[in-house]
Design a protein around this motif. Structure first.
Motif, PDB file in Angstrom:
ATOM      1  N   ASN A 100       0.918  -1.143  -0.106  1.00 13.48           N
ATOM      2  CA  ASN A 100      -0.042   0.079  -0.022  1.00 13.48           C
ATOM      3  C   ASN A 100       1.045   1.285  -0.096  1.00 13.48           C
ATOM      4  OD1 ASN A 100      -2.954  -1.410   0.774  1.00 13.48           O
ATOM      5  ND2 ASN A 100      -1.482  -2.430   1.880  1.00 13.48           N
ATOM      6  N   GLU A 104       3.953   8.622  -4.098  1.00 15.09           N
ATOM      7  CA  GLU A 104       4.229   8.201  -5.104  1.00 15.09           C
ATOM      8  C   GLU A 104       5.989   7.835  -5.482  1.00 15.09           C
ATOM      9  OE1 GLU A 104       3.129   7.859  -8.404  1.00 15.09           O
ATOM     10  OE2 GLU A 104       0.969   8.470  -8.039  1.00 15.09           O
ATOM     11  N   LYS A 107       6.539   4.368  -5.067  1.00 17.10           N
ATOM     12  CA  LYS A 107       6.352   3.521  -6.229  1.00 17.10           C
ATOM     13  C   LYS A 107       7.680   3.524  -7.001  1.00 17.10           C
ATOM     14  CE  LYS A 107       3.308   3.407 -10.554  1.00 17.10           C
ATOM     15  NZ  LYS A 107       4.199   4.129 -11.506  1.00 17.10           N
ATOM     16  N   TYR A 123      -5.866   0.188  -6.856  1.00 19.88           N
ATOM     17  CA  TYR A 123      -6.153   1.126  -5.675  1.00 19.88           C
ATOM     18  C   TYR A 123      -7.152   0.295  -4.733  1.00 19.88           C
ATOM     19  CZ  TYR A 123      -4.336   5.051  -8.219  1.00 19.88           C
ATOM     20  OH  TYR A 123      -3.529   5.717  -8.772  1.00 19.88           O
ATOM     21  N   ASN A 124      -6.942   0.567  -3.431  1.00 21.58           N
ATOM     22  CA  ASN A 124      -7.985   0.360  -2.574  1.00 21.58           C
ATOM     23  C   ASN A 124      -8.664   1.348  -2.258  1.00 21.58           C
ATOM     24  OD1 ASN A 124      -7.086  -2.614  -1.934  1.00 21.58           O
ATOM     25  ND2 ASN A 124      -5.290  -1.758  -0.741  1.00 21.58           N
ATOM     26  N   VAL A 125     -10.169   1.160  -1.974  1.00 18.01           N
ATOM     27  CA  VAL A 125     -10.987   2.076  -1.397  1.00 18.01           C
ATOM     28  C   VAL A 125     -11.395   2.171  -0.154  1.00 18.01           C
ATOM     29  CG1 VAL A 125     -11.711   2.797  -3.862  1.00 18.01           C
ATOM     30  CG2 VAL A 125     -12.902   0.944  -2.789  1.00 18.01           C
ATOM     31  N   ASP A 248     -10.691  -3.715  -2.654  1.00 12.68           N
ATOM     32  CA  ASP A 248      -9.993  -3.377  -3.976  1.00 12.68           C
ATOM     33  C   ASP A 248     -11.073  -2.728  -4.761  1.00 12.68           C
ATOM     34  OD1 ASP A 248      -9.344  -3.957  -6.742  1.00 12.68           O
ATOM     35  OD2 ASP A 248      -7.548  -4.897  -5.716  1.00 12.68           O
ATOM     36  N   GLU A 249     -10.690  -1.630  -5.464  1.00 15.22           N
ATOM     37  CA  GLU A 249     -11.331  -0.807  -6.380  1.00 15.22           C
ATOM     38  C   GLU A 249     -12.200  -1.484  -7.329  1.00 15.22           C
ATOM     39  OE1 GLU A 249     -11.071   3.901  -7.865  1.00 15.22           O
ATOM     40  OE2 GLU A 249      -9.536   2.561  -8.813  1.00 15.22           O
ATOM     41  N   ARG A 268      -8.860   6.789  -1.426  1.00 14.87           N
ATOM     42  CA  ARG A 268      -8.295   5.594  -2.000  1.00 14.87           C
ATOM     43  C   ARG A 268      -6.875   5.653  -1.988  1.00 14.87           C
ATOM     44  NH1 ARG A 268      -8.473   5.592  -8.772  1.00 14.87           N
ATOM     45  NH2 ARG A 268      -7.006   7.302  -9.325  1.00 14.87           N
ATOM     46  N   LEU A 269      -6.219   4.600  -2.298  1.00 10.41           N
ATOM     47  CA  LEU A 269      -4.859   4.365  -1.625  1.00 10.41           C
ATOM     48  C   LEU A 269      -4.122   3.503  -2.932  1.00 10.41           C
ATOM     49  CD1 LEU A 269      -2.717   5.393   0.298  1.00 10.41           C
ATOM     50  CD2 LEU A 269      -3.299   3.243   1.551  1.00 10.41           C
ATOM     51  N   MET A 270      -3.004   3.853  -3.336  1.00 12.70           N
ATOM     52  CA  MET A 270      -2.673   3.251  -4.348  1.00 12.70           C
ATOM     53  C   MET A 270      -1.797   2.004  -3.951  1.00 12.70           C
ATOM     54  SD  MET A 270       0.882   4.083  -6.844  1.00 12.70           S
ATOM     55  CE  MET A 270      -0.155   5.498  -7.711  1.00 12.70           C
ATOM     56  N   SER A 271      -2.016   0.608  -4.682  1.00 18.08           N
ATOM     57  CA  SER A 271      -1.313  -0.732  -4.221  1.00 18.08           C
ATOM     58  C   SER A 271      -0.617  -1.003  -5.281  1.00 18.08           C
ATOM     59  CB  SER A 271      -2.311  -1.625  -3.831  1.00 18.08           C
ATOM     60  OG  SER A 271      -3.387  -1.974  -5.050  1.00 18.08           O
TER      61      SER A 271
END
Length: 276
Positions: A100, A104, A107, A123-125, A248-249, A268-271
């Protein structure tokens, strides 16, 4: 300098790495740091950690602190390929690295250390409960349990008697006792066997993360998730807990149930994901 495992009694030392509002309220992450839920923490140095990777067993990894700390990043690829891979396999049969990303720059750091592996960015929502909407949902036409099904509260006896439920819960909790003490949940039984369950997969203070699992695919789409969710949320609210939902989105069924129960989208959060 390299990457070392942080002893549990020192987890508090990485609290200062929680800088953004999202990091400070992330339920799963904070439940591991507080020692409530199962997890493992690695840092660049034990005394004054600048960078950390937190493994919430069964739920993924969190990268914290300085994403440009070369003394940490230069060992991260090897840590993932060896230690984290083995640990994930041993603790929950996991075969994917799912990180998670709050920042940026992390990444970019991961892209440098994963060697030619194919990775995915998703993305996780995150949702939180709107109690007014939840109470309105209780007034909608109710799903009715079929005659051969019964809804019960999860007890220590039920956990010990049902292997599926025990395996499910002990992925996140160190024992049935710790779950009963700090979490709560409900299950649907068919012939005394748990076929579906809704429970606190992690607890951070009075913030409970809701998780719904179905063991019998034949009972999907029969409204069990809604019935269980309502029962679980009602008890959480009676006890003064706040209830949170993460998915998960791309998981449309999960997002539909969240909406039906009265959860509002928060952020939301980037995975960052790849197979070990």
């Amino acid at each position: 300098m390299m990457i070392v495992k942080l002893p549990k009694e020192n987890y508090y030392k990485i609290n200062k790495l929680l800088v953004s509002p999202q990091e400070k309220i992330e339920n799963v992450l904070n439940a591991v740091i507080s020692g409530m839920n199962q997890g493992v923490v690695y840092v660049d140095q034990i005394e004054e950690p600048r960078t950390a990777i937190v493994y919430a067993v069964g739920l993924g990894y969190y990268l914290l602190g300085d994403p440009e700390n070369e003394s940490f990043n230069s060992h991260l690829g090897n840590l993932i390929s060896t230690q984290l891979k083995q640990e994930s396999q041993d603790l929950c049969g996991g075969t994917w690295f799912i990180a998670n990303i709050f920042n940026e720059t992390w990444k970019k750091a991961l892209e440098k250390v994963i060697d030619e592996r194919k990775y995915y960015v998703g993305y996780n929502v995150y949702y939180e409960l709107d109690t007014r909407r939840f109470n309105n949902s209780l007034e909608q036409p109710r799903h009715i349990l079929d005659e051969d099904l019964a809804i019960v509260k999860i007890t220590k006896e039920l956990i010990n008697a049902d292997e599926d439920l025990r395996e499910e819960l002990t992925e996140y909790w160190s024992s049935a006792e710790s779950f009963i003490q700090c979490g709560l949940g409900y299950a649907v039984l068919k012939n005394d066997k748990v076929i579906s369950t809704c429970y606190s997969c992690c607890v951070n203070g009075d913030r409970h993360e809701i998780y719904i699992a179905t063991f019998d695919q034949n009972v999907q789409n029969r409204g069990l998730a809604t019935i269980l969710g309502q029962q679980y949320i009602k008890e959480c609210l009676e006890k003064g807990y706040s209830v949170h939902w993460t998915t998960d989105e791309s998981n449309e069924p999960s997002k539909r149930v969240a909406d039906k129960l009265g959860f509002d989208y928060l952020h939301r959060l980037m995975s960052f994901e790849f197979a070990f």
